[in-house]
Write a protein that holds these residues in place. Structure first.
Motif, short mmCIF file in Angstrom:
data_model
loop_
_atom_site.label_atom_id
_atom_site.label_comp_id
_atom_site.label_asym_id
_atom_site.label_seq_id
_atom_site.Cartn_x
_atom_site.Cartn_y
_atom_site.Cartn_z
N ASP A 49 0.83 -1.20 0.00
CA ASP A 49 0.00 0.00 0.00
C ASP A 49 0.88 1.27 0.00
OD1 ASP A 49 -2.46 -1.34 -0.01
OD2 ASP A 49 -2.34 -1.64 2.17
N VAL A 50 1.99 1.18 0.69
CA VAL A 50 2.93 2.32 0.70
C VAL A 50 3.47 2.55 -0.71
CG1 VAL A 50 5.10 3.21 1.62
CG2 VAL A 50 3.56 1.90 3.10
N GLU A 51 3.84 1.47 -1.39
CA GLU A 51 4.36 1.59 -2.75
C GLU A 51 3.32 2.19 -3.69
OE1 GLU A 51 5.53 -2.34 -3.82
OE2 GLU A 51 7.22 -2.42 -2.41
N VAL A 52 2.05 1.73 -3.54
CA VAL A 52 0.97 2.24 -4.39
C VAL A 52 0.76 3.73 -4.14
CG1 VAL A 52 -1.52 2.14 -4.84
CG2 VAL A 52 -0.19 0.02 -4.61
N PHE A 53 0.80 4.13 -2.88
CA PHE A 53 0.63 5.54 -2.54
C PHE A 53 1.70 6.40 -3.19
CE2 PHE A 53 1.73 9.10 0.32
CZ PHE A 53 0.54 9.81 0.28
N ILE A 54 2.95 5.95 -3.11
CA ILE A 54 4.05 6.71 -3.72
C ILE A 54 3.89 6.79 -5.23
CG2 ILE A 54 6.54 6.68 -4.16
CD1 ILE A 54 6.89 5.56 -1.32
N GLU A 55 3.50 5.66 -5.84
CA GLU A 55 3.33 5.62 -7.30
C GLU A 55 2.18 6.51 -7.76
OE1 GLU A 55 2.75 1.51 -8.04
OE2 GLU A 55 4.84 0.96 -7.64
N ASP A 56 1.05 6.48 -7.03
CA ASP A 56 -0.15 7.20 -7.46
C ASP A 56 -0.17 8.66 -7.03
OD1 ASP A 56 -0.93 4.82 -8.49
OD2 ASP A 56 -2.78 4.60 -7.32
N VAL A 57 0.55 8.99 -5.98
CA VAL A 57 0.51 10.36 -5.48
C VAL A 57 1.83 11.10 -5.75
CG1 VAL A 57 0.24 11.82 -3.43
CG2 VAL A 57 -1.19 9.78 -3.73
N PHE A 58 2.91 10.59 -5.20
CA PHE A 58 4.19 11.31 -5.27
C PHE A 58 4.72 11.38 -6.71
CE2 PHE A 58 3.75 11.19 -0.89
CZ PHE A 58 4.78 11.87 -0.25
N ILE A 59 4.73 10.24 -7.38
CA ILE A 59 5.30 10.21 -8.73
C ILE A 59 4.43 10.96 -9.72
CG2 ILE A 59 5.95 8.69 -10.64
CD1 ILE A 59 6.87 6.65 -8.57
#
Length: 277
Positions: A27-37
């Motif tokens: 979920d952390v990885e998804v958050f970074i991919e969908d929000v930060f990147i």
């Protein structure tokens, strides 16, 4: 801490339909991919989020995220812009204002930071010994830098013409000269010289260090001259110095040289042969 709070509020809101204790590493990885990147956040911002999340997890051990696997992304290692020796000279040549030319020449020839030159006092310039004492540079460390002998005629001309009283360069009423003024006239003269690189006062310092390395000065001495506390900071100039790179031959040059040598050898053989016409 406000930044950490913002990050965690954004993260929890992203998973508002999910039980907090069920949030996983993925979920952390998804958050970074969908929000930060997608928002093109910088590496530095991503590092801050990771730190915020680790702190948050220390207060919420029931969450299934493993803090051990949370790694901060490494900072980008961008190489600094470097001016060639010819470009430095061309900037000096188009700089007609005597004070501006003296500032640019000293920034480059002694590798000073822009804040160091605006704080430089006349009493800290030792013309007899060709030294400049930099007092309380970055990290509040004093150091000595070399005063270029070729700079002395320009220095004397400047001092006689402007007659500064306390600081090496002074603004109105003898006050310190502003760093923004230096950036402004440097940018103007860089453009006049036809240079398209992004050049700041710190570019002159980068160029100074790189040219020293190319001229055979050791990293340890360059570290002392720049006032770096760690040799790793100085080592970046080994990536931009062209001295060793110039000794590497491109494979295209090697191929063409080989073909040229073969052609000459063939011509020699034909010329030396006893062929009948």
């Amino acid at each position: 801490m406000d930044t950490y709070t913002f990050f965690m509020a954004d993260f929890i809101n992203f998973y508002r339909d999910k039980e907090l204790q069920n949030i996983s590493d993925r979920d952390v990885e998804v958050f970074i991919e969908d929000v930060f990147i997608r928002r093109s956040y910088s590496i530095s911002t991503q590092r801050q989020f990771t730190s915020a999340l680790k702190l948050f997890l220390s207060y919420c051990p029931e969450i299934k995220i493993n803090p051990v696997v949370l790694t901060r992304p490494k900072r980008s290692k961008k190489l600094p812009n470097i001016l060639s020796a010819e470009e430095v000279i061309s900037i000096l040549q188009v700089t007609k204002n005597l004070k501006h030319r003296a500032i640019i020449a000293l920034l480059y020839s002694s590798g000073l930071r822009v804040g160091e030159i605006t704080n430089l006092k006349l009493s800290e310039i030792d013309i007899e010994r060709n030294l400049v004492k930099v007092v309380s540079g970055k990290g509040r460390k004093d150091r000595f830098v070399v005063l270029a002998k070729s700079f002395l005629p320009l220095l004397n001309n400047y001092l006689l013409s402007y007659k500064p009283n306390f600081y090496f360069i002074e603004g109105l009423a003898g006050k310190k000269y502003s760093e923004s003024s230096i950036r402004k006239f440097l940018s103007k003269n860089v453009a006049l010289a036809g240079i398209t690189k992004n050049v700041s006062p710190h570019t002159l310092r980068h160029s100074y260090a790189t040219h020293l390395l190319e001229n055979g000065v050791g990293i340890r001495h360059i570290q002392e001259l720049l006032g770096h506390s760690r040799p790793e900071t100085t080592m970046i100039y080994t990536h931009v110095a062209k001295k060793d790179l110039l000794e590497i031959q491109s494979p295209l040059d090697s191929i063409l040289l080989s073909l040229e040598q073969n052609r000459k050898e063939k011509q020699k053989f034909l010329l030396s042969g006893n062929r009948k016409l």
